[in-house]
Design an enzyme around this catalytic site. Structure first.
Site, PDB file in Angstrom:
ATOM      1  N   TYR A   6     -16.363  17.844 -15.000  1.00  0.00           N
ATOM      2  CA  TYR A   6     -16.697  16.429 -15.169  1.00  0.00           C
ATOM      3  C   TYR A   6     -17.793  16.064 -14.150  1.00  0.00           C
ATOM      4  O   TYR A   6     -17.694  16.423 -12.972  1.00  0.00           O
ATOM      5  CB  TYR A   6     -15.437  15.585 -14.933  1.00  0.00           C
ATOM      6  CG  TYR A   6     -15.686  14.105 -14.999  1.00  0.00           C
ATOM      7  CD1 TYR A   6     -15.964  13.480 -16.206  1.00  0.00           C
ATOM      8  CD2 TYR A   6     -15.652  13.334 -13.847  1.00  0.00           C
ATOM      9  CE1 TYR A   6     -16.204  12.124 -16.259  1.00  0.00           C
ATOM     10  CE2 TYR A   6     -15.884  11.971 -13.893  1.00  0.00           C
ATOM     11  CZ  TYR A   6     -16.168  11.375 -15.116  1.00  0.00           C
ATOM     12  OH  TYR A   6     -16.402  10.027 -15.165  1.00  0.00           O
TER      13      TYR A   6
ATOM     14  N   LYS B 236      -8.202   7.416 -19.421  1.00  0.00           N
ATOM     15  CA  LYS B 236      -8.457   7.968 -20.751  1.00  0.00           C
ATOM     16  C   LYS B 236      -7.184   7.904 -21.604  1.00  0.00           C
ATOM     17  O   LYS B 236      -6.740   6.819 -21.928  1.00  0.00           O
ATOM     18  CB  LYS B 236      -9.012   9.386 -20.606  1.00  0.00           C
ATOM     19  CG  LYS B 236     -10.075   9.548 -19.496  1.00  0.00           C
ATOM     20  CD  LYS B 236     -11.374   8.805 -19.798  1.00  0.00           C
ATOM     21  CE  LYS B 236     -12.310   8.707 -18.591  1.00  0.00           C
ATOM     22  NZ  LYS B 236     -12.647   9.944 -17.905  1.00  0.00           N
TER      23      LYS B 236
ATOM     24  N   ARG C 219       0.854  -1.203   0.000  1.00  0.00           N
ATOM     25  CA  ARG C 219       0.000   0.000   0.000  1.00  0.00           C
ATOM     26  C   ARG C 219       0.882   1.243   0.000  1.00  0.00           C
ATOM     27  O   ARG C 219       0.616   2.217  -0.679  1.00  0.00           O
ATOM     28  CB  ARG C 219      -0.947   0.009   1.209  1.00  0.00           C
ATOM     29  CG  ARG C 219      -1.667   1.342   1.351  1.00  0.00           C
ATOM     30  CD  ARG C 219      -2.923   1.360   2.220  1.00  0.00           C
ATOM     31  NE  ARG C 219      -2.957   0.409   3.301  1.00  0.00           N
ATOM     32  CZ  ARG C 219      -2.267   0.525   4.452  1.00  0.00           C
ATOM     33  NH1 ARG C 219      -1.505   1.580   4.675  1.00  0.00           N
ATOM     34  NH2 ARG C 219      -2.354  -0.420   5.372  1.00  0.00           N
TER      35      ARG C 219
ATOM     36  N   ASP D 166      -7.364  19.615 -13.795  1.00  0.00           N
ATOM     37  CA  ASP D 166      -7.630  18.272 -14.323  1.00  0.00           C
ATOM     38  C   ASP D 166      -7.208  18.285 -15.793  1.00  0.00           C
ATOM     39  O   ASP D 166      -7.859  18.901 -16.632  1.00  0.00           O
ATOM     40  CB  ASP D 166      -9.127  17.949 -14.157  1.00  0.00           C
ATOM     41  CG  ASP D 166      -9.477  16.545 -14.621  1.00  0.00           C
ATOM     42  OD1 ASP D 166      -8.772  16.004 -15.489  1.00  0.00           O
ATOM     43  OD2 ASP D 166     -10.489  16.001 -14.131  1.00  0.00           O
TER      44      ASP D 166
HETATM   45  C1  LIG Z   1     -13.142  10.234 -16.591  1.00  0.00           C
HETATM   46  C2  LIG Z   1     -12.785  11.508 -15.965  1.00  0.00           C
HETATM   47  C3  LIG Z   1     -12.598  11.617 -14.579  1.00  0.00           C
HETATM   48  C4  LIG Z   1     -12.819  10.436 -13.641  1.00  0.00           C
HETATM   49  O1  LIG Z   1     -11.846   9.474 -13.797  1.00  0.00           O
HETATM   50  P1  LIG Z   1     -12.091   7.883 -13.515  1.00  0.00           P
HETATM   51  O2  LIG Z   1     -10.811   7.279 -13.902  1.00  0.00           O
HETATM   52  O3  LIG Z   1     -13.261   7.473 -14.368  1.00  0.00           O
HETATM   53  O4  LIG Z   1     -12.409   7.762 -12.062  1.00  0.00           O
HETATM   54  C5  LIG Z   1     -12.220  12.845 -14.059  1.00  0.00           C
HETATM   55  N1  LIG Z   1     -12.046  13.928 -14.863  1.00  0.00           N
HETATM   56  C6  LIG Z   1     -12.234  13.871 -16.187  1.00  0.00           C
HETATM   57  C7  LIG Z   1     -12.042  15.078 -17.013  1.00  0.00           C
HETATM   58  C8  LIG Z   1     -12.614  12.666 -16.786  1.00  0.00           C
HETATM   59  O5  LIG Z   1     -12.821  12.614 -18.109  1.00  0.00           O
END
Ligand SMILES: *Cc1c(COP(=O)(O)O)cnc(C)c1O
Length: 381
Positions: free
Chosen positions: A98, A195, A46, A170
């Site tokens: 998001y 992504k 962890r 982000d």
């Molecule tokens: C998909 C996404 C998230 C969340 O991420 P997960 O890996 O699905 O938990 C946060 N911010 C943006 C811009 C996203 O496209």
């Protein structure tokens, strides 16, 4: 070292035990120690795992940060950032957010007495008015989902620094190939590595990158204490994905440009949202802070929900699915998918109408993608 080399070699070394060029998947929970006095670099998985550490080093390298932490999902990473705050603290976020982030803020953290304000970050006066002695954190995404609003990171950095706030960006949509917020002065970058960083729609993982030693120390404590870590297999997949990030992003951007231009000239299309168009609202800022315009575009098809459904049914290469950033092309219907939890009024205020579609353009041969779109648009005539 240049970016395209960093994706492959940045902060990486061959496996010290075996010489393996690619860091193996260390599928272990614990590590034997030499003696009571001499603990090695790794003790319990962890706290740290060599595969996760290799990924974290790669993430720090590509975002030009000093420290990186990998989490079980993008949401777990975002959640860890909010844990830097205390009850009574306030956060100001850009309105276009998001959906999962909005849900985390409003339905989890709000009840722990953290207050969230939402304002359009292109309106600096309104943003500044909301800042008070309790404000601790500014939160933004750029480009935003699904309408590709562009926020001027350098401008928000100025406001953040003047008021001694933490600015978190982000960077999921742009990736460090296109945009590096830490270089522009942001304090924290977060990613849904699910992504583009993973890039193959086969893993869920999140990341935080920073160059601030104080913030990094606190975040490492949070990661180890709360335990929402990325596993070794998932870390391996993202580490592998990052090695082709530059090649994929170049092709994603190239294909998206061609598709944007194709749709723009089509009679059955009402509007195309893509920051590469000169007349697009954030175009000049995008030119300044991004090296290209990325792999996402949205458009409004002329017609009602029946026609939208018919269009979607006729597509063969573009698959109707949530998510984005994989090698394969996807199409999303924000009104019923990513933004379904909003009321129709809220959606209309944001411009998310029922005829809006979002494309995550993959890296297939672009002629095939355009043929798929053209045939399906013709089918609704
Ligand atoms: C998909 C996404 C998230 C969340 O991420 P997960 O890996 O699905 O938990 C946060 N911010 C943006 C811009 C996203 O496209």
């Amino acid at each position: 070292m240049n970016f395209n080399t960093k994706t492959i070699h940045g902060n990486q070394k061959s496996d010290p035990g075996t010489g393996a060029v690619m860091t193996p998947i260390y599928q272990t929970s614990t590590f034997e120690q030499k003696s009571v006095e001499h603990h090695g670099e790794f003790s319990y998985a962890r706290t740290a795992n060599p595969t996760r550490t290799a990924l974290e080093n790669a993430l720090a390298s590509i975002e030009n940060g000093k420290f990186a932490l990998a989490f079980g999902s993008g949401m777990a990473a975002i959640d860890a950032v909010i844990r830097l705050l205390k009850p009574g603290d306030e956060v100001i976020a850009n309105t276009n957010l998001y959906g999962g982030t909005y849900r985390l803020f409003e339905q989890i953290w709000k009840s722990f007495n953290i207050k969230f304000h939402y304002v359009n970050f292109t309106n600096v006066a309104e943003l500044s008015q909301l800042i008070n002695s309790k404000t601790k954190l500014l939160w933004l995404e750029t480009p935003t989902n699904p309408l590709l609003q562009i926020i001027d990171i350098s401008m928000i950095v100025k406001i953040s620094k003047k008021n001694h706030l933490i600015l978190a960006v982000d960077n999921t949509f742009a990736t460090p190939y296109l945009q590096r917020p830490l270089d522009l002065g942001a304090d924290i970058v977060v990613h849904s590595a699910t992504k583009y960083l993973g890039g193959h729609s086969d893993v869920v993982l999140g990341a935080i990158i920073t160059s601030d030693p104080e913030i990094s120390k606190k975040l490492f404590f949070i990661q180890n204490t709360c335990g929402a870590i990325a596993g070794p297999m998932d870390s391996f997949l993202v580490l592998r994905g990052i090695k082709t990030l530059h090649v994929r992003m170049q092709r994603h951007s190239e294909n998206t440009r061609k598709i944007a231009e194709f749709l723009q000239n089509h009679n059955n299309i009402e509007k195309v949202y893509w920051p590469g168009f000169e007349e697009f609202e954030g175009h000049k800022i995008a030119l300044k802070q991004m090296s290209d315009f990325g792999g996402i575009l949205s458009f409004k098809l002329k017609g009602n929900i029946k026609k939208i459904n018919l269009f979607l049914k006729n597509l063969t290469l573009f698959k109707l699915a949530e998510s984005l950033g994989g090698v394969e092309s996807l199409v999303g219907h924000p009104a019923t998918m990513t933004h379904a939890s909003l009321s129709e009024n809220q959606r209309n205020d944001l411009g998310i109408t029922e005829n809006l579609l979002r494309l995550s353009v993959g890296i297939e041969d672009c002629d095939d993608l355009i043929e798929d779109l053209e045939r399906s648009i013709r089918a609704i005539d």
